[in-house]
Design an enzyme around this catalytic site. Structure first.
Site, mmCIF file in Angstrom:
data_model
loop_
_atom_site.group_PDB
_atom_site.id
_atom_site.type_symbol
_atom_site.label_atom_id
_atom_site.label_comp_id
_atom_site.label_asym_id
_atom_site.label_seq_id
_atom_site.Cartn_x
_atom_site.Cartn_y
_atom_site.Cartn_z
ATOM 1 N N GLU A 274 -5.187 -5.388 -4.809
ATOM 2 C CA GLU A 274 -5.029 -5.847 -3.428
ATOM 3 C C GLU A 274 -4.662 -7.338 -3.388
ATOM 4 O OE1 GLU A 274 -8.609 -4.708 -1.383
ATOM 5 O OE2 GLU A 274 -8.094 -2.574 -1.472
ATOM 6 N N SER B 152 0.840 -1.199 0.000
ATOM 7 C CA SER B 152 0.000 0.000 0.000
ATOM 8 C C SER B 152 0.876 1.251 0.000
ATOM 9 C CB SER B 152 -0.953 -0.062 1.196
ATOM 10 O OG SER B 152 -1.958 0.904 1.066
ATOM 11 N N HIS C 174 -4.032 -0.820 -4.532
ATOM 12 C CA HIS C 174 -5.490 -1.026 -4.382
ATOM 13 C C HIS C 174 -6.138 -0.734 -5.746
ATOM 14 C CE1 HIS C 174 -5.097 -0.946 0.061
ATOM 15 N NE2 HIS C 174 -4.311 0.110 -0.114
#
EC number: 3.4.15.6
Lengths: 284, 284
Positions: free
Chosen positions: A213, A144, A186
């Protein structure tokens, strides 16, 4: 002769110290198969690993650090340090510099990529990690926010649900670990294609890479990426881009971007950044 | 000689009866500049237009029909019929067949594309409209659901926020007006890139075209598209596609799709379906 030497060297390098830069799209499985995190620990040396966790992107660094420490311990790692860097001067702590001497894997957690950047950029600690990762002395993984910082240019934020436009993406400087990339994470989960297109239109010398993800773009060798995990890695290649109106467009004007080459890669697929070609997963 | 004849014919065709197939991404401006709707009325002959509105995609066909009728009247059209087709046998009404004899423009509203298809497919009325539009005898516009039906294959529904996968898009048969397209609408507004990619991976002989809201892909001549309106038209061209795992992938497995060519077009940009090349808006 040069080639012979290279081949000889290759045989001398143990598996776990091959280049292993892992760019993870966030929300990686932490409960069941945990394939991506397992891959990280394995590549860092498994039970012989010396692991550093950098939870500094997070607003709850202690919680995040502990969480990953527990997971890596369950996977057999015994030597783990949480580099709980909350101020830039913490990067100077001699304890951590000493640990880096024998460190075989660094993991950067999620959170806020601007926070992570502002704490680590231009520190000797970061320089040692970058060099160690590039030379294959340690595995380096980021998820992330920890993935977002990988490029020279970084997507700091942005939106979705709009035509590609300049204001759809906020660009900043990244930690320059894989300079040729503009990373988004994401990716399909948060519908970020338009913002990645907006980003690469402004940086056509870079390659856009959108990572879903629980999915990882694993750089095993210089310029070679392999997909691990449950989703897709999307390559947005601008090297044939023939036109964009970006320079003359207002901040919210819809963009024109001609001749993007896009590859959607899934499990086991590879992409070669030198030849700019994808190849499919070997059939089992 | 053939060429001379073509050129001579071209001069004989009045402006308003050139091919004008308008594929609108939904939510077109109905209040302010109303450029897209103005373009439709203009191309259908302005004050000399004979317009048919087909509101059959909508659950409130009377309301939708009246709404567009009022707008087109405000733009100077005086001869307007609402083809309020609610059952397939309504397509046989001789009144509407008579109107089509001199009709210069047909407008299909939004709603549910499956409903629109099931009412119009394989009717003589639809055949007359398709032929009239292709031969340039009438302008044909469709917005939202009215845009979705334009291809031979139609996106009937689907999702977003996922890696491209087979179950992300529901395909059905369309009204075959521009057979070579797979159309998606409300495109960037509803983050539909992944579903369009999933659609074209299954139909690589077609060209994917994603149209944003208040945006129109205007086919002025055979195989030539021009962008009108506020957003982007996205072309997903599969003719260089070198690999997909689609045939072997489970319904929800992430797809691999290599070598898509993607063009983002904005106002005034053109795309030639024969050469497969975009060109930018002429500078003013």
């Amino acid at each position: 002769m040069q080639q012979l030497t290279s081949q000889a060297l290759e045989h001398m390098i143990p598996q776990q110290t091959k280049t292993s830069i892992m760019i993870i799209g966030g929300a990686e499985d932490k409960v069941h198969g945990r394939e991506i995190l397992q891959t990280f620990v394995h590549r860092a040396g498994a039970s012989n690993a010396n692991l550093a966790i950098i939870p500094s992107a997070s607003r709850e660094p202690a919680v995040q650090g502990e969480r990953y420490q527990k997971i890596f311990e369950e996977m057999g790692a015994t030597s783990i340090e949480v580099f709980d860097i909350r101020e830039r001067h913490h990067c100077e702590d001699p304890k951590w510099h000493a640990f880096l001497e024998t460190c075989t894997g660094v993991f950067m957690t999620g959170g806020d990529q601007l926070r992570l950047y502002s704490l680590l950029a231009d520190t000797l600690l970061m320089e040692k990690i970058r060099t160690g990762a590039r030379q294959g002395r340690m595995a380096l993984a980021g998820t992330s926010a920890g993935a977002a910082v990988m490029g020279h240019h970084m997507i700091a934020g942005g939106g979705s649900g709009e035509s590609p436009n300049r204001s759809l993406v906020d660009m900043a400087t990244g930690l320059d670990i894989v300079p040729e990339l503009v990373v988004d994470q994401h990716f399909h989960n948060r519908n970020r294609m338009a913002r990645l297109v907006s980003a690469v239109a402004a940086h056509p010398d870079k390659v856009g890479i959108g990572i879903d993800e629980d999915t990882c773009a694993l750089f095993e060798a210089q310029g070679l990426l392999r997909v691990v995990g449950k989703g897709c890695v999307t390559i947005v290649d601008t090297h044939e881009m023939s036109y964009t109106n970006l320079v003359n467009a207002g901040a919210t004007d819809p963009l024109s971007v001609f001749n993007l080459r896009v590859h959607i890669l899934s499990y086991g697929d590879q992409y070669n950044f030198h030849s700019r070609r994808p190849s499919s997963a070997p059939s089992v």
